[in-house]
Design a protein around this motif. Structure first.
Motif, PDB file in Angstrom:
ATOM      1  N   MET A  73       0.827  -1.206   0.000  1.00 32.54           N
ATOM      2  CA  MET A  73       0.000   0.000   0.000  1.00 32.54           C
ATOM      3  C   MET A  73       0.860   1.254   0.000  1.00 32.54           C
ATOM      4  O   MET A  73       0.571   2.229  -0.714  1.00 32.54           O
ATOM      5  N   ILE A  74       1.928   1.247   0.786  1.00 37.29           N
ATOM      6  CA  ILE A  74       2.835   2.398   0.813  1.00 37.29           C
ATOM      7  C   ILE A  74       3.428   2.628  -0.568  1.00 37.29           C
ATOM      8  O   ILE A  74       3.506   3.765  -1.053  1.00 37.29           O
ATOM      9  N   LEU A  75       3.848   1.553  -1.219  1.00 37.56           N
ATOM     10  CA  LEU A  75       4.414   1.678  -2.563  1.00 37.56           C
ATOM     11  C   LEU A  75       3.380   2.216  -3.545  1.00 37.56           C
ATOM     12  O   LEU A  75       3.693   3.048  -4.402  1.00 37.56           O
ATOM     13  N   LEU A  76       2.146   1.730  -3.420  1.00 34.03           N
ATOM     14  CA  LEU A  76       1.085   2.152  -4.334  1.00 34.03           C
ATOM     15  C   LEU A  76       0.771   3.632  -4.171  1.00 34.03           C
ATOM     16  O   LEU A  76       0.753   4.389  -5.147  1.00 34.03           O
ATOM     17  N   PHE A  77       0.536   4.070  -2.940  1.00 33.81           N
ATOM     18  CA  PHE A  77       0.165   5.462  -2.719  1.00 33.81           C
ATOM     19  C   PHE A  77       1.322   6.393  -3.050  1.00 33.81           C
ATOM     20  O   PHE A  77       1.112   7.500  -3.553  1.00 33.81           O
ATOM     21  N   ASN A  78       2.554   5.980  -2.757  1.00 31.82           N
ATOM     22  CA  ASN A  78       3.683   6.848  -3.079  1.00 31.82           C
ATOM     23  C   ASN A  78       3.892   6.929  -4.593  1.00 31.82           C
ATOM     24  O   ASN A  78       4.277   7.984  -5.110  1.00 31.82           O
ATOM     25  N   GLY A  79       3.649   5.816  -5.299  1.00 36.08           N
ATOM     26  CA  GLY A  79       3.731   5.852  -6.752  1.00 36.08           C
ATOM     27  C   GLY A  79       2.723   6.820  -7.349  1.00 36.08           C
ATOM     28  O   GLY A  79       3.030   7.562  -8.291  1.00 36.08           O
ATOM     29  N   MET A  80       1.511   6.827  -6.781  1.00 33.57           N
ATOM     30  CA  MET A  80       0.494   7.756  -7.264  1.00 33.57           C
ATOM     31  C   MET A  80       0.842   9.199  -6.882  1.00 33.57           C
ATOM     32  O   MET A  80       0.595  10.132  -7.635  1.00 33.57           O
ATOM     33  N   THR A 117      10.854   5.394  -6.310  1.00 35.52           N
ATOM     34  CA  THR A 117      10.872   4.046  -5.740  1.00 35.52           C
ATOM     35  C   THR A 117      11.795   3.978  -4.533  1.00 35.52           C
ATOM     36  O   THR A 117      11.470   3.350  -3.522  1.00 35.52           O
ATOM     37  N   ALA A 118      12.950   4.626  -4.612  1.00 30.29           N
ATOM     38  CA  ALA A 118      13.885   4.628  -3.482  1.00 30.29           C
ATOM     39  C   ALA A 118      13.240   5.250  -2.249  1.00 30.29           C
ATOM     40  O   ALA A 118      13.394   4.746  -1.123  1.00 30.29           O
ATOM     41  N   ILE A 119      12.495   6.321  -2.431  1.00 30.47           N
ATOM     42  CA  ILE A 119      11.800   6.960  -1.315  1.00 30.47           C
ATOM     43  C   ILE A 119      10.728   6.036  -0.754  1.00 30.47           C
ATOM     44  O   ILE A 119      10.556   5.908   0.468  1.00 30.47           O
ATOM     45  N   SER A 120      10.007   5.356  -1.635  1.00 27.70           N
ATOM     46  CA  SER A 120       8.973   4.418  -1.195  1.00 27.70           C
ATOM     47  C   SER A 120       9.563   3.302  -0.345  1.00 27.70           C
ATOM     48  O   SER A 120       8.983   2.916   0.682  1.00 27.70           O
ATOM     49  N   VAL A 121      10.700   2.769  -0.770  1.00 24.05           N
ATOM     50  CA  VAL A 121      11.332   1.673  -0.025  1.00 24.05           C
ATOM     51  C   VAL A 121      11.744   2.137   1.368  1.00 24.05           C
ATOM     52  O   VAL A 121      11.567   1.416   2.359  1.00 24.05           O
ATOM     53  N   LEU A 122      12.283   3.345   1.476  1.00 32.12           N
ATOM     54  CA  LEU A 122      12.632   3.880   2.792  1.00 32.12           C
ATOM     55  C   LEU A 122      11.402   3.983   3.688  1.00 32.12           C
ATOM     56  O   LEU A 122      11.458   3.685   4.895  1.00 32.12           O
ATOM     57  N   GLN A 123      10.287   4.399   3.124  1.00 27.88           N
ATOM     58  CA  GLN A 123       9.049   4.505   3.900  1.00 27.88           C
ATOM     59  C   GLN A 123       8.569   3.134   4.361  1.00 27.88           C
ATOM     60  O   GLN A 123       8.053   2.989   5.476  1.00 27.88           O
ATOM     61  N   VAL A 124       8.727   2.136   3.519  1.00 28.82           N
ATOM     62  CA  VAL A 124       8.316   0.775   3.899  1.00 28.82           C
ATOM     63  C   VAL A 124       9.150   0.279   5.072  1.00 28.82           C
ATOM     64  O   VAL A 124       8.611  -0.308   6.033  1.00 28.82           O
ATOM     65  N   TYR A 125      10.453   0.507   5.033  1.00 30.37           N
ATOM     66  CA  TYR A 125      11.300   0.052   6.135  1.00 30.37           C
ATOM     67  C   TYR A 125      10.975   0.801   7.427  1.00 30.37           C
ATOM     68  O   TYR A 125      11.055   0.225   8.519  1.00 30.37           O
TER      69      TYR A 125
END
Length: 263
Positions: A73-80, A117-125
């Motif tokens: 979900m974090i990846l999806l919303f950050n991508g949008m 994507t790099a920012i999204s991954v940091l948010q996931v961690y």
């Protein structure tokens, strides 16, 4: 090659600077999945008990089950969110200036995609760290093995955002379009419930979930979090990434997409 890597550093660096200056974006990205994890999961725990399904080796609580879906979900919303900034950049003219670079358009779009994507991954961690504080952990090695899955899933969802941004003409239209993309993708997937539960209620909904690329992003993350591997899910994610990125490059082609409509 220096020019190519120079563009990569500049575009990715710009994304990180934008992220650093928008701290509320980081908090918003964490609040949404944490509400699902700490509030909704507590209410659904009794109604949606989860049996033994791969990659789990024993019965699990609902909170454990939805963690991979919330990562996706974090990846999806950050991508949008990234695609929203692209629409804004286009209206301000900076996107048009970027695309006039002599470098290939696909490389410029990929650099932008890689930065988001790099920012999204940091948010996931960051989310996984908070989940661990509340006692929801995965195998220690899983925090490392999931990294490639997060990157690939982030690229796929970011590429989908690029596609949408290439066809949205005005910033005001963005929210409406997102409602027809984000929520169906999220709810019609295995993020919140296993597909076998969906099959019990509706064969049609099960088929829709089974065709949803977001489902395979969730399952890729789920298996890698538990140091396992699902080749089918990974193949779906990789294939969808290639298709979405090709559509984005087509959409930003001056002869067909962005420039033709804006010219």
């Amino acid at each position: 090659m220096n020019g190519w890597f120079g563009a990569l550093r500049a575009i990715v660096g710009r994304e990180f600077l934008r992220f650093v200056h928008q701290r509320e974006r980081f908090l918003a990205a964490l609040v949404r999945p944490l509400v699902w994890l700490l509030v909704f999961a507590a209410g659904f725990r009794a109604a949606l008990g989860v049996s033994i399904i791969p990659p789990y080796q024993t019965y699990i609580t609902y909170e454990v089950y939805i963690v991979p879906g919330l990562c996706a979900m974090i990846l999806l919303f950050n991508g949008m969110q990234s695609s929203l900034s692209l629409v804004y950049d286009r209206e301000m003219g900076s996107m048009r200036l970027l695309l006039t670079s002599p470098l290939p358009r696909w490389w410029l779009l990929f650099c932008r995609l890689l930065g988001s994507t790099a920012i999204s991954v940091l948010q996931v961690y960051a989310f996984l760290a908070i989940a661990a504080i509340f006692g929801i952990t995965v195998p220690p090695l899983g925090y490392l093995t999931v990294l490639p899955g997060l990157v690939i899933a982030g690229l796929m969802l970011g590429a989908l955002g690029l596609v949408l941004s290439s066809f949205i003409k005005q910033l005001e239209n963005f929210a409406g379009v997102m409602n027809f993309v984000i929520f169906p993708m999220f709810f019609l997937s295995s993020a919140l419930y296993p597909l076998w539960k969906m099959a019990e209620s509706s064969a049609l909904l099960y088929d829709i979930c089974a065709l949803n690329p977001f489902t395979y992003a969730v399952e890729t993350i789920r298996f890698l979090l538990y140091v396992d591997f699902d080749a089918k899910s990974l193949a779906w994610v990789l294939g969808s990434t290639v298709i979405f990125l090709a559509m984005a490059v087509w959409g930003y082609d001056p002869a067909r997409g962005l420039m033709k409509r804006k010219g």
